[in-house]
Scaffold this active site. Sequence first.
Site, PDB file in Angstrom:
ATOM      1  N   LYS A  62       0.834  -1.224   0.000  1.00 14.76           N
ATOM      2  CA  LYS A  62       0.000   0.000   0.000  1.00 14.76           C
ATOM      3  C   LYS A  62       0.859   1.260   0.000  1.00 14.76           C
ATOM      4  O   LYS A  62       2.034   1.249   0.377  1.00 14.76           O
ATOM      5  CB  LYS A  62      -0.952   0.010   1.197  1.00 14.76           C
ATOM      6  CG  LYS A  62      -0.286  -0.103   2.594  1.00 14.76           C
ATOM      7  CD  LYS A  62       0.288   1.173   3.146  1.00 14.76           C
ATOM      8  CE  LYS A  62       1.060   0.957   4.433  1.00 14.76           C
ATOM      9  NZ  LYS A  62       1.859   2.093   4.864  1.00 14.76           N
ATOM     10  N   ALA A  69      10.653  -3.636   5.141  1.00 11.87           N
ATOM     11  CA  ALA A  69      10.747  -2.423   5.979  1.00 11.87           C
ATOM     12  C   ALA A  69      10.781  -1.161   5.114  1.00 11.87           C
ATOM     13  O   ALA A  69      11.555  -0.239   5.338  1.00 11.87           O
ATOM     14  CB  ALA A  69      11.971  -2.463   6.900  1.00 11.87           C
ATOM     15  N   GLY A  72       7.919   0.772   4.271  1.00 19.08           N
ATOM     16  CA  GLY A  72       6.804   1.714   4.459  1.00 19.08           C
ATOM     17  C   GLY A  72       5.629   1.413   3.551  1.00 19.08           C
ATOM     18  O   GLY A  72       4.746   2.253   3.370  1.00 19.08           O
ATOM     19  N   MET A  73       5.612   0.198   2.984  1.00 14.22           N
ATOM     20  CA  MET A  73       4.506  -0.171   2.087  1.00 14.22           C
ATOM     21  C   MET A  73       3.666  -1.326   2.623  1.00 14.22           C
ATOM     22  O   MET A  73       2.860  -1.912   1.889  1.00 14.22           O
ATOM     23  CB  MET A  73       5.061  -0.526   0.702  1.00 14.22           C
ATOM     24  CG  MET A  73       5.632   0.681  -0.023  1.00 14.22           C
ATOM     25  SD  MET A  73       5.953   0.308  -1.729  1.00 14.22           S
ATOM     26  CE  MET A  73       4.309  -0.076  -2.341  1.00 14.22           C
ATOM     27  N   GLY A  74       3.854  -1.642   3.881  1.00 16.79           N
ATOM     28  CA  GLY A  74       2.978  -2.644   4.506  1.00 16.79           C
ATOM     29  C   GLY A  74       3.208  -4.061   4.028  1.00 16.79           C
ATOM     30  O   GLY A  74       2.261  -4.858   4.000  1.00 16.79           O
ATOM     31  N   GLY A 106       4.923  -6.568   5.489  1.00 17.07           N
ATOM     32  CA  GLY A 106       4.705  -7.526   6.583  1.00 17.07           C
ATOM     33  C   GLY A 106       3.221  -7.663   6.894  1.00 17.07           C
ATOM     34  O   GLY A 106       2.733  -8.761   7.187  1.00 17.07           O
ATOM     35  N   ALA A 154       0.820  -7.247   4.703  1.00 16.84           N
ATOM     36  CA  ALA A 154       0.254  -8.028   3.592  1.00 16.84           C
ATOM     37  C   ALA A 154       0.509  -9.519   3.823  1.00 16.84           C
ATOM     38  O   ALA A 154      -0.368 -10.355   3.571  1.00 16.84           O
ATOM     39  CB  ALA A 154       0.857  -7.577   2.261  1.00 16.84           C
ATOM     40  N   ASP A 173      -1.969  -1.994  10.104  1.00 16.15           N
ATOM     41  CA  ASP A 173      -2.168  -1.986   8.642  1.00 16.15           C
ATOM     42  C   ASP A 173      -2.723  -3.303   8.102  1.00 16.15           C
ATOM     43  O   ASP A 173      -3.002  -3.404   6.904  1.00 16.15           O
ATOM     44  CB  ASP A 173      -0.827  -1.736   7.922  1.00 16.15           C
ATOM     45  CG  ASP A 173      -0.322  -0.319   8.126  1.00 16.15           C
ATOM     46  OD1 ASP A 173      -1.099   0.533   8.606  1.00 16.15           O
ATOM     47  OD2 ASP A 173       0.861  -0.074   7.800  1.00 16.15           O
TER      48      ASP A 173
HETATM   49  O1  C5P Z   1       0.776  -2.068  14.110  1.00 15.38           O
HETATM   50  P1  C5P Z   1       2.131  -2.101  13.472  1.00 15.38           P
HETATM   51  O2  C5P Z   1       2.917  -3.291  13.901  1.00 15.38           O
HETATM   52  O3  C5P Z   1       2.087  -1.928  12.001  1.00 15.38           O
HETATM   53  O4  C5P Z   1       2.880  -0.807  14.031  1.00 15.38           O
HETATM   54  C1  C5P Z   1       4.273  -0.732  14.098  1.00 15.38           C
HETATM   55  C2  C5P Z   1       4.662   0.395  15.013  1.00 15.38           C
HETATM   56  O5  C5P Z   1       4.331   1.644  14.419  1.00 15.38           O
HETATM   57  C3  C5P Z   1       3.961   0.421  16.365  1.00 15.38           C
HETATM   58  O6  C5P Z   1       4.616  -0.399  17.285  1.00 15.38           O
HETATM   59  C4  C5P Z   1       4.051   1.893  16.732  1.00 15.38           C
HETATM   60  O7  C5P Z   1       5.336   2.191  17.232  1.00 15.38           O
HETATM   61  C5  C5P Z   1       3.930   2.580  15.388  1.00 15.38           C
HETATM   62  N1  C5P Z   1       2.535   2.991  15.109  1.00 15.38           N
HETATM   63  C6  C5P Z   1       2.006   4.059  15.817  1.00 15.38           C
HETATM   64  N2  C5P Z   1       0.713   4.433  15.594  1.00 15.38           N
HETATM   65  C7  C5P Z   1      -0.046   3.800  14.671  1.00 15.38           C
HETATM   66  C8  C5P Z   1       0.476   2.727  13.917  1.00 15.38           C
HETATM   67  C9  C5P Z   1       1.779   2.340  14.170  1.00 15.38           C
HETATM   68  O8  C5P Z   1       2.681   4.660  16.649  1.00 15.38           O
HETATM   69  N3  C5P Z   1      -1.309   4.194  14.500  1.00 15.38           N
END
Ligand code: C5P
Length: 310
Positions: A17, A105, A107-109, A111, A113, A145
Amino acid sequence: MSFAATADAVHVRAPGKINVYLGVGDRHEDGYHALATVFQAVSLYEDVIARHADEFTLTVSGVDDTAAVPLDDRNLAMRAAKLLASATDHRGGVALEIRKSVPVAGGMGGGSADAAAALVACDALWGTGLSSARLHELAARLGADVPFALHGGTAVGTGRGDQLNPALARGRFDWVLVTSDRGLSTPAVYQRLDALRAEEGALADDPPLSLDVPIPVLQALRSGDPVLLAAALHNDLQPAALHERPELADAIEEGIRAGALGGIVSGSGPTVALLCDGPESAQDVQSTLRLSGSDPLHVHGAVPGARIIP
Ligand code: C5P
């Protein structure tokens, strides 16, 4: 018994994404930030193949160096399979194979996906037949995500980014992606944003952050006009990502000089997404950027979320 429950293997494809708009609010006690974002799923996919097995195992391959991808319970796909097993009392494991195309890693999601694809693949392989509402609920427990990777298309995300509402988007948007050799840690970029805001706060007493997706972003998507969308692209995480990787600002500028309508850091970066005026323009931008030594990708959105490939 359904076809899926009798199959030896289930193959699911889930998209990466781009956040065409990402507004970040305050940090909550759980460490997550309030978000108002618009996701667009693009034609760069993770393929996950699930096969019957007694234990939970995982292999990962891909176009990038996948050495940094964990193969144990730190991997979101592995966590997804185990979460589904415990939620449905499934006995036994699964052998997961992930073929990555989304930058690691980046920034496109990617993991996320993988996790969405693993949920859909195991649900079909094990014949657990969960409703989409229940799958969404499990997805949200895995990561902010992950629900969007199930959903796909173009959607507004609120809460932690996991509360989704479809956004009307007409036509197709062409993007050129400039990837980086080294990924960025999402928590580190959010922490940097908090630090930058704390520094600014010492100088200016800003009013509380308003967290709504601006109307021009939604209008641009509805119109299908990339010129309007380019003007509306915004990412609150971008200054933090640029702080970590100043060269990303050059990549955006170079893309615009090469003919892109606009550019943005995707999510927490470091991938740069350049919005172009149609497929031919994107190919031109891609060719021009290749001359300066990068190897950009041309993708389009919006595409569907995690789907079983027959
Ligand atoms: O949920 P996910 O594993 O994708 O998030 C990774 C990290 O990104 C979280 O541990 C948090 O540090 C940060 N994050 C955040 N606020 C969000 C989404 C992600 O601070 N709404």
